[in-house]
Design a protein around this motif. Structure first.
Motif, PDB file in Angstrom:
ATOM      1  N   PHE A  71     -52.432 -23.223  -7.693  1.00 32.36           N
ATOM      2  CA  PHE A  71     -51.228 -23.515  -8.467  1.00 32.36           C
ATOM      3  C   PHE A  71     -51.042 -25.029  -8.518  1.00 32.36           C
ATOM      4  O   PHE A  71     -50.909 -25.670  -7.486  1.00 32.36           O
ATOM      5  CB  PHE A  71     -49.995 -22.864  -7.839  1.00 32.36           C
ATOM      6  N   SER A  72     -51.038 -25.569  -9.707  1.00 31.77           N
ATOM      7  CA  SER A  72     -50.818 -27.003  -9.906  1.00 31.77           C
ATOM      8  C   SER A  72     -49.653 -27.160 -10.880  1.00 31.77           C
ATOM      9  O   SER A  72     -49.128 -26.177 -11.413  1.00 31.77           O
ATOM     10  CB  SER A  72     -52.087 -27.649 -10.469  1.00 31.77           C
ATOM     11  N   LYS A  73     -49.270 -28.375 -11.105  1.00 33.63           N
ATOM     12  CA  LYS A  73     -48.091 -28.683 -11.913  1.00 33.63           C
ATOM     13  C   LYS A  73     -48.093 -27.970 -13.270  1.00 33.63           C
ATOM     14  O   LYS A  73     -47.066 -27.469 -13.714  1.00 33.63           O
ATOM     15  CB  LYS A  73     -47.990 -30.199 -12.106  1.00 33.63           C
ATOM     16  N   ASN A  74     -49.228 -27.923 -13.928  1.00 39.06           N
ATOM     17  CA  ASN A  74     -49.294 -27.358 -15.284  1.00 39.06           C
ATOM     18  C   ASN A  74     -49.858 -25.942 -15.347  1.00 39.06           C
ATOM     19  O   ASN A  74     -50.138 -25.443 -16.433  1.00 39.06           O
ATOM     20  CB  ASN A  74     -50.111 -28.290 -16.181  1.00 39.06           C
ATOM     21  N   TYR A  75     -50.023 -25.293 -14.206  1.00 39.57           N
ATOM     22  CA  TYR A  75     -50.614 -23.947 -14.177  1.00 39.57           C
ATOM     23  C   TYR A  75     -49.859 -22.991 -15.112  1.00 39.57           C
ATOM     24  O   TYR A  75     -50.467 -22.289 -15.916  1.00 39.57           O
ATOM     25  CB  TYR A  75     -50.617 -23.400 -12.748  1.00 39.57           C
ATOM     26  N   ALA A  76     -48.532 -22.974 -15.024  1.00 40.13           N
ATOM     27  CA  ALA A  76     -47.736 -22.014 -15.792  1.00 40.13           C
ATOM     28  C   ALA A  76     -47.629 -22.359 -17.269  1.00 40.13           C
ATOM     29  O   ALA A  76     -47.124 -21.555 -18.055  1.00 40.13           O
ATOM     30  CB  ALA A  76     -46.345 -21.885 -15.178  1.00 40.13           C
ATOM     31  N   SER A  77     -48.134 -23.517 -17.672  1.00 36.56           N
ATOM     32  CA  SER A  77     -48.097 -23.867 -19.092  1.00 36.56           C
ATOM     33  C   SER A  77     -49.260 -23.226 -19.853  1.00 36.56           C
ATOM     34  O   SER A  77     -49.340 -23.330 -21.072  1.00 36.56           O
ATOM     35  CB  SER A  77     -48.115 -25.386 -19.275  1.00 36.56           C
ATOM     36  N   SER A  78     -50.136 -22.547 -19.130  1.00 37.04           N
ATOM     37  CA  SER A  78     -51.298 -21.897 -19.737  1.00 37.04           C
ATOM     38  C   SER A  78     -51.117 -20.380 -19.757  1.00 37.04           C
ATOM     39  O   SER A  78     -51.055 -19.741 -18.703  1.00 37.04           O
ATOM     40  CB  SER A  78     -52.562 -22.249 -18.944  1.00 37.04           C
ATOM     41  N   LYS A  79     -51.054 -19.812 -20.958  1.00 34.78           N
ATOM     42  CA  LYS A  79     -50.975 -18.349 -21.085  1.00 34.78           C
ATOM     43  C   LYS A  79     -52.205 -17.712 -20.439  1.00 34.78           C
ATOM     44  O   LYS A  79     -52.123 -16.650 -19.841  1.00 34.78           O
ATOM     45  CB  LYS A  79     -50.893 -17.944 -22.562  1.00 34.78           C
ATOM     46  N   TRP A  80     -53.331 -18.406 -20.590  1.00 34.33           N
ATOM     47  CA  TRP A  80     -54.595 -17.913 -20.028  1.00 34.33           C
ATOM     48  C   TRP A  80     -54.476 -17.778 -18.515  1.00 34.33           C
ATOM     49  O   TRP A  80     -54.830 -16.752 -17.941  1.00 34.33           O
ATOM     50  CB  TRP A  80     -55.702 -18.891 -20.401  1.00 34.33           C
TER      51      TRP A  80
ATOM     52  N   ALA B 145     -42.136 -24.621 -18.010  1.00 35.14           N
ATOM     53  CA  ALA B 145     -43.239 -24.019 -18.773  1.00 35.14           C
ATOM     54  C   ALA B 145     -42.844 -22.650 -19.310  1.00 35.14           C
ATOM     55  O   ALA B 145     -43.105 -22.338 -20.478  1.00 35.14           O
ATOM     56  CB  ALA B 145     -44.491 -23.907 -17.905  1.00 35.14           C
ATOM     57  N   LEU B 146     -42.215 -21.842 -18.486  1.00 37.29           N
ATOM     58  CA  LEU B 146     -41.799 -20.512 -18.933  1.00 37.29           C
ATOM     59  C   LEU B 146     -40.725 -20.599 -20.014  1.00 37.29           C
ATOM     60  O   LEU B 146     -40.744 -19.842 -20.987  1.00 37.29           O
ATOM     61  CB  LEU B 146     -41.304 -19.679 -17.752  1.00 37.29           C
ATOM     62  N   ALA B 147     -39.787 -21.535 -19.857  1.00 31.90           N
ATOM     63  CA  ALA B 147     -38.710 -21.699 -20.837  1.00 31.90           C
ATOM     64  C   ALA B 147     -39.245 -22.175 -22.186  1.00 31.90           C
ATOM     65  O   ALA B 147     -38.701 -21.820 -23.236  1.00 31.90           O
ATOM     66  CB  ALA B 147     -37.666 -22.678 -20.312  1.00 31.90           C
ATOM     67  N   ASN B 148     -40.316 -22.961 -22.160  1.00 35.62           N
ATOM     68  CA  ASN B 148     -40.873 -23.521 -23.387  1.00 35.62           C
ATOM     69  C   ASN B 148     -42.065 -22.738 -23.926  1.00 35.62           C
ATOM     70  O   ASN B 148     -42.689 -23.168 -24.889  1.00 35.62           O
ATOM     71  CB  ASN B 148     -41.288 -24.983 -23.153  1.00 35.62           C
ATOM     72  N   MET B 149     -42.373 -21.608 -23.288  1.00 37.25           N
ATOM     73  CA  MET B 149     -43.534 -20.814 -23.684  1.00 37.25           C
ATOM     74  C   MET B 149     -43.321 -20.251 -25.087  1.00 37.25           C
ATOM     75  O   MET B 149     -42.285 -19.670 -25.382  1.00 37.25           O
ATOM     76  CB  MET B 149     -43.747 -19.674 -22.683  1.00 37.25           C
ATOM     77  N   ASP B 150     -44.300 -20.445 -25.923  1.00 35.12           N
ATOM     78  CA  ASP B 150     -44.260 -19.920 -27.290  1.00 35.12           C
ATOM     79  C   ASP B 150     -44.850 -18.509 -27.274  1.00 35.12           C
ATOM     80  O   ASP B 150     -46.018 -18.313 -27.581  1.00 35.12           O
ATOM     81  CB  ASP B 150     -45.051 -20.844 -28.219  1.00 35.12           C
TER      82      ASP B 150
ATOM     83  N   ASN C 150     -43.512 -14.465 -28.144  1.00 35.56           N
ATOM     84  CA  ASN C 150     -42.460 -13.546 -28.584  1.00 35.56           C
ATOM     85  C   ASN C 150     -42.502 -12.215 -27.861  1.00 35.56           C
ATOM     86  O   ASN C 150     -41.654 -11.362 -28.086  1.00 35.56           O
ATOM     87  CB  ASN C 150     -42.568 -13.315 -30.097  1.00 35.56           C
ATOM     88  N   ASN C 151     -43.480 -12.022 -26.999  1.00 41.98           N
ATOM     89  CA  ASN C 151     -43.647 -10.773 -26.285  1.00 41.98           C
ATOM     90  C   ASN C 151     -42.872 -10.842 -24.962  1.00 41.98           C
ATOM     91  O   ASN C 151     -43.372 -11.353 -23.958  1.00 41.98           O
ATOM     92  CB  ASN C 151     -45.141 -10.521 -26.045  1.00 41.98           C
ATOM     93  N   VAL C 152     -41.653 -10.327 -24.975  1.00 44.61           N
ATOM     94  CA  VAL C 152     -40.772 -10.403 -23.806  1.00 44.61           C
ATOM     95  C   VAL C 152     -41.384  -9.671 -22.619  1.00 44.61           C
ATOM     96  O   VAL C 152     -41.294 -10.143 -21.480  1.00 44.61           O
ATOM     97  CB  VAL C 152     -39.373  -9.828 -24.140  1.00 44.61           C
ATOM     98  N   GLU C 153     -42.029  -8.545 -22.869  1.00 47.00           N
ATOM     99  CA  GLU C 153     -42.658  -7.780 -21.786  1.00 47.00           C
ATOM    100  C   GLU C 153     -43.744  -8.608 -21.092  1.00 47.00           C
ATOM    101  O   GLU C 153     -43.845  -8.626 -19.867  1.00 47.00           O
ATOM    102  CB  GLU C 153     -43.251  -6.484 -22.335  1.00 47.00           C
ATOM    103  N   LYS C 154     -44.530  -9.324 -21.872  1.00 45.69           N
ATOM    104  CA  LYS C 154     -45.593 -10.158 -21.312  1.00 45.69           C
ATOM    105  C   LYS C 154     -44.998 -11.296 -20.475  1.00 45.69           C
ATOM    106  O   LYS C 154     -45.461 -11.575 -19.372  1.00 45.69           O
ATOM    107  CB  LYS C 154     -46.470 -10.725 -22.423  1.00 45.69           C
ATOM    108  N   VAL C 155     -43.975 -11.955 -20.996  1.00 43.91           N
ATOM    109  CA  VAL C 155     -43.331 -13.049 -20.266  1.00 43.91           C
ATOM    110  C   VAL C 155     -42.745 -12.528 -18.953  1.00 43.91           C
ATOM    111  O   VAL C 155     -42.860 -13.185 -17.913  1.00 43.91           O
ATOM    112  CB  VAL C 155     -42.245 -13.740 -21.125  1.00 43.91           C
ATOM    113  N   ASN C 156     -42.163 -11.343 -18.980  1.00 45.07           N
ATOM    114  CA  ASN C 156     -41.618 -10.749 -17.747  1.00 45.07           C
ATOM    115  C   ASN C 156     -42.722 -10.452 -16.738  1.00 45.07           C
ATOM    116  O   ASN C 156     -42.519 -10.622 -15.532  1.00 45.07           O
ATOM    117  CB  ASN C 156     -40.795  -9.496 -18.058  1.00 45.07           C
ATOM    118  N   LYS C 157     -43.886 -10.021 -17.208  1.00 45.71           N
ATOM    119  CA  LYS C 157     -45.034  -9.803 -16.311  1.00 45.71           C
ATOM    120  C   LYS C 157     -45.463 -11.113 -15.675  1.00 45.71           C
ATOM    121  O   LYS C 157     -45.799 -11.158 -14.491  1.00 45.71           O
ATOM    122  CB  LYS C 157     -46.207  -9.168 -17.067  1.00 45.71           C
ATOM    123  N   TRP C 158     -45.483 -12.178 -16.467  1.00 49.84           N
ATOM    124  CA  TRP C 158     -45.855 -13.491 -15.939  1.00 49.84           C
ATOM    125  C   TRP C 158     -44.866 -13.936 -14.862  1.00 49.84           C
ATOM    126  O   TRP C 158     -45.264 -14.422 -13.809  1.00 49.84           O
ATOM    127  CB  TRP C 158     -45.897 -14.531 -17.047  1.00 49.84           C
ATOM    128  N   LYS C 159     -43.583 -13.758 -15.153  1.00 47.00           N
ATOM    129  CA  LYS C 159     -42.547 -14.163 -14.185  1.00 47.00           C
ATOM    130  C   LYS C 159     -42.686 -13.373 -12.888  1.00 47.00           C
ATOM    131  O   LYS C 159     -42.603 -13.939 -11.793  1.00 47.00           O
ATOM    132  CB  LYS C 159     -41.150 -13.959 -14.779  1.00 47.00           C
TER     133      LYS C 159
END
Length: 163
Positions: free
Chosen positions: A80-89, A130-135, A137-146
């Motif tokens: 986990f680094s500063k920009n890890y969560a900015s990558s959907k991958w 990163a999560l707040a600025n994530m582009d 539209n899939n709310v379910e996917k974002v919730n899985k990431w969180k």
């Protein structure tokens, strides 16, 4: 150690692993320093380690090659680094890694590289931004990431700082 009896619960112990370790990391944050040194040292010790190549990232979706490498690894080390969560991958990798932790009893070792584990766990700092600025539209996917970040932030691992 007790045997839980079900044959499916013993499957991970008899599984033939292709890799000892799968490395998950944000490329431009750590590829040229920490992660490349970790990879080299693991290989020098005879530890079969999967480290992705930029060439694998041709599409928007996580590739089948990467999914298979995660499934075929006994241990996943998540840097986990500063920009890890900015990558959907990276976030998709993390979800898959935690799925394998549950289904295959894969060991997951987080490395908090110049980030606070509580920022990962509670989506603060660069992780919250990163999560707040994530582009996406899939709310379910974002919730899985969180949820994946929250779970991973609770795991015992290593914290590396500048100090």
């Amino acid at each position: 150690m007790t045997n839980r009896g079900a044959s499916s619960s013993s499957a991970p112990f008899t599984k033939s692993w292709k890799y000892h370790v799968f490395l998950s990391f944000r490329g431009f944050d750590t590829r040229s320093n920490f992660t490349s040194h970790l990879y080299s040292n693991l290989r020098l010790q005879g530890i079969n380690t999967f480290m992705d190549d930029d060439e694998l990232r041709r599409g928007e979706e996580i590739s089948n090659t990467l999914l298979t490498a995660i499934e075929d690894s006994k241990i996943s080390v998540v840097v986990f680094s500063k920009n890890y969560a900015s990558s959907k991958w990276c976030l998709d990798e993390l979800v898959k890694i935690l799925d394998c932790k549950e289904s295959n009893q894969q060991l997951v070792i987080p490395v908090f590289y110049k980030v606070n584990p509580s920022d990962v766990r509670n989506h603060r700092g660069s992780f919250g931004n990163a999560l707040a600025n994530m582009d996406c539209n899939n709310v379910e996917k974002v919730n899985k990431w969180k949820e994946a970040l929250s779970q991973a932030g609770k795991l015992a691992g290593f914290t590396l700082s500048d100090e």
